[in-house]
Design a protein around this motif. Structure first.
Motif, mmCIF file in Angstrom:
data_model
loop_
_atom_site.group_PDB
_atom_site.id
_atom_site.type_symbol
_atom_site.label_atom_id
_atom_site.label_comp_id
_atom_site.label_asym_id
_atom_site.label_seq_id
_atom_site.Cartn_x
_atom_site.Cartn_y
_atom_site.Cartn_z
ATOM 1 N N GLY A 32 54.030 63.843 50.677
ATOM 2 C CA GLY A 32 55.040 63.150 49.888
ATOM 3 C C GLY A 32 54.458 62.158 48.910
ATOM 4 N N VAL A 33 53.402 61.434 49.320
ATOM 5 C CA VAL A 33 52.823 60.395 48.469
ATOM 6 C C VAL A 33 51.695 60.942 47.594
ATOM 7 C CG1 VAL A 33 51.632 58.169 48.448
ATOM 8 C CG2 VAL A 33 53.465 58.592 50.096
ATOM 9 N N LEU A 34 50.812 61.727 48.196
ATOM 10 C CA LEU A 34 49.610 62.167 47.486
ATOM 11 C C LEU A 34 49.738 63.575 46.907
ATOM 12 C CD1 LEU A 34 46.943 60.860 50.028
ATOM 13 C CD2 LEU A 34 47.964 59.667 48.087
ATOM 14 N N HIS A 35 50.746 64.327 47.358
ATOM 15 C CA HIS A 35 50.958 65.704 46.890
ATOM 16 C C HIS A 35 49.744 66.583 47.216
ATOM 17 C CE1 HIS A 35 53.952 63.998 43.677
ATOM 18 N NE2 HIS A 35 54.369 63.843 44.925
ATOM 19 N N VAL A 36 49.200 66.378 48.393
ATOM 20 C CA VAL A 36 48.034 67.160 48.829
ATOM 21 C C VAL A 36 48.428 68.003 50.041
ATOM 22 C CG1 VAL A 36 45.747 67.025 49.898
ATOM 23 C CG2 VAL A 36 46.329 65.529 47.973
ATOM 24 N N ILE A 37 48.130 69.302 49.960
ATOM 25 C CA ILE A 37 48.336 70.200 51.103
ATOM 26 C C ILE A 37 47.119 70.054 52.003
ATOM 27 C CG2 ILE A 37 48.694 72.588 51.817
ATOM 28 C CD1 ILE A 37 49.750 73.114 48.971
ATOM 29 N N ASN A 38 47.291 69.380 53.137
ATOM 30 C CA ASN A 38 46.152 68.953 53.936
ATOM 31 C C ASN A 38 45.975 69.783 55.201
ATOM 32 O OD1 ASN A 38 44.037 67.478 55.006
ATOM 33 N ND2 ASN A 38 45.389 65.937 55.897
ATOM 34 N N VAL A 189 42.928 52.262 46.560
ATOM 35 C CA VAL A 189 43.113 51.661 47.890
ATOM 36 C C VAL A 189 44.419 52.144 48.514
ATOM 37 C CG1 VAL A 189 43.458 49.484 49.126
ATOM 38 C CG2 VAL A 189 41.746 49.633 47.302
ATOM 39 N N LEU A 190 45.459 52.213 47.686
ATOM 40 C CA LEU A 190 46.766 52.658 48.188
ATOM 41 C C LEU A 190 46.698 54.085 48.716
ATOM 42 C CD1 LEU A 190 49.824 51.971 48.399
ATOM 43 C CD2 LEU A 190 50.096 53.048 46.160
ATOM 44 N N PHE A 191 46.030 54.962 47.988
ATOM 45 C CA PHE A 191 45.939 56.355 48.417
ATOM 46 C C PHE A 191 45.061 56.499 49.666
ATOM 47 C CE2 PHE A 191 46.802 58.118 43.879
ATOM 48 C CZ PHE A 191 48.102 57.637 43.964
ATOM 49 N N ALA A 192 43.967 55.729 49.716
ATOM 50 C CA ALA A 192 43.115 55.786 50.917
ATOM 51 C C ALA A 192 43.883 55.287 52.133
ATOM 52 C CB ALA A 192 41.858 54.951 50.699
ATOM 53 N N PHE A 193 44.674 54.227 51.949
ATOM 54 C CA PHE A 193 45.487 53.712 53.064
ATOM 55 C C PHE A 193 46.493 54.762 53.515
ATOM 56 C CE2 PHE A 193 49.585 51.866 54.292
ATOM 57 C CZ PHE A 193 49.221 51.181 55.430
ATOM 58 N N THR A 194 47.141 55.423 52.550
ATOM 59 C CA THR A 194 48.146 56.435 52.900
ATOM 60 C C THR A 194 47.521 57.585 53.686
ATOM 61 O OG1 THR A 194 49.374 55.903 50.891
ATOM 62 C CG2 THR A 194 49.857 58.007 51.939
ATOM 63 N N PHE A 195 46.374 58.070 53.203
ATOM 64 C CA PHE A 195 45.714 59.187 53.897
ATOM 65 C C PHE A 195 45.241 58.743 55.292
ATOM 66 C CE2 PHE A 195 42.712 62.556 54.749
ATOM 67 C CZ PHE A 195 43.297 63.662 54.151
ATOM 68 N N GLY A 196 44.711 57.507 55.361
ATOM 69 C CA GLY A 196 44.273 56.990 56.656
ATOM 70 C C GLY A 196 45.441 56.824 57.621
ATOM 71 N N LEU A 197 46.592 56.377 57.092
ATOM 72 C CA LEU A 197 47.779 56.232 57.943
ATOM 73 C C LEU A 197 48.230 57.590 58.472
ATOM 74 C CD1 LEU A 197 50.093 54.537 59.110
ATOM 75 C CD2 LEU A 197 51.290 54.780 56.926
ATOM 76 N N GLY A 198 48.215 58.600 57.595
ATOM 77 C CA GLY A 198 48.591 59.937 58.041
ATOM 78 C C GLY A 198 47.634 60.462 59.104
ATOM 79 N N ALA A 199 46.325 60.244 58.901
ATOM 80 C CA ALA A 199 45.336 60.684 59.892
ATOM 81 C C ALA A 199 45.525 59.924 61.205
ATOM 82 C CB ALA A 199 43.926 60.455 59.349
#
Length: 290
Positions: A32-38, A189-199
């Motif tokens: 939703g935030v980064l638009h990355v299929i992870n 920083v915002l994107f790294a935080f979002t990805f870290g939160l998801g992980a």
């Protein structure tokens, strides 16, 4: 089919749905935030279980191992975002899928190298090894805790995204990244935080599932398929959809395994097909939102 059977299977479905929500909510947040299929998300779920094992060995306390696993895997997720994922923003979805699937395989091999290929199990906390009677039906106390924890996590995530300043920034970043950057907010920083939160959410699911489903290399791949089904039927990037979708899949899989084990996964896919025929963008997808 008696009352005890229905109560037990309903609680099993709730517990399975809550574990699935912890995994799929992180996947939905990242998309939703980064638009990355992870595709690497399943590896973070697996890492959560294994880091929890190590945390338990070091501290001897399950309740210290859980936050330790979330923090460590969350930090690993943020580092992965800075090292690899940031190169994928705006890229072809196929490139995203290939790179994140490669990360999944690398992390899977890394787990085999560090912890070995054998199946490991996190012991259930001693205080939760008994049962609690609900409607006269005894049910494992630890599984009830998983249900409660999943519910608290869902409410906390909703409050964070809807009521906090950081949540407002994340929601603004979904619709207009340039505007957020113009306000002086560091998007890196915002994107790294979002990805870290998801992980970290995936790791939370993995370590909480440890006493129920054990830990083994490849466990992330198995649950990742169901997590993607949840995200698709809930609506890409929708946390509300992840919550409702997780419960639907939990019910379909649990009652399917209880009533017709050979058709359990068919029931899961049938739910997905029915929802997509009803709403092609998912229950809470962009076109279905009101």
């Amino acid at each position: 089919m008696d009352l005890a059977f229905l109560v037990t299977q309903a609680l099993n479905a709730l517990q399975a749905g809550m574990l699935l929500f912890l995994l799929s909510s992180g996947l939905a947040l990242i998309f939703g935030v980064l638009h990355v299929i992870n595709f690497a998300h399943g590896a973070f779920y697996m890492l959560g279980a294994y880091v929890g094992l190590t945390g338990l060995a070091l501290t001897g306390r399950f309740w210290l191992a859980v936050p330790l696993a979330v923090l460590v895997v969350g930090a690993v997720g943020a580092l992965v975002e800075r090292a690899f994922i940031r190169r994928l923003y705006g890229a072809d979805p196929l490139a995203q899928a290939l790179l994140t699937f490669g990360l999944l395989l690398v992390l899977d091999e890394g787990v085999k190298w560090l912890w070995g290929p054998q199946i490991r199990s996190l012991p259930t906390p001693e205080a939760l090894r008994g049962t609690i009677a609900l409607l006269g039906v005894p049910y494992p106390a630890y599984r009830l805790l998983v249900v409660a924890v999943g519910g608290v996590a869902a409410v906390t995530l909703w409050l964070f995204l809807e009521r906090s300043r950081l949540g407002a920034i994340l929601r603004a970043g979904v619709s207009d990244r340039q505007m957020v950057a113009a306000l002086g907010i560091n998007l890196g920083v915002l994107f790294a935080f979002t990805f870290g939160l998801g992980a970290g959410l995936a790791a939370f699911g993995g370590v909480m599932a440890g006493p129920i489903a054990s830990a083994y290399p490849g466990m992330g791949v198995e649950v990742l398929i169901k997590a993607f089904i949840v995200v698709v039927i809930g609506g890409l990037g929708s946390l509300k959809g992840a919550a409702v979708g997780s419960l639907l899949i939990g019910v379909a899989e649990t009652f399917g395994q209880a009533l017709a084990p050979d058709w359990a996964m068919v029931a899961v896919y049938a739910v997905m097909v029915a929802v997509l025929l009803w709403r092609p963008t998912g229950m809470f997808g962009a076109e279905a939102a009101t």
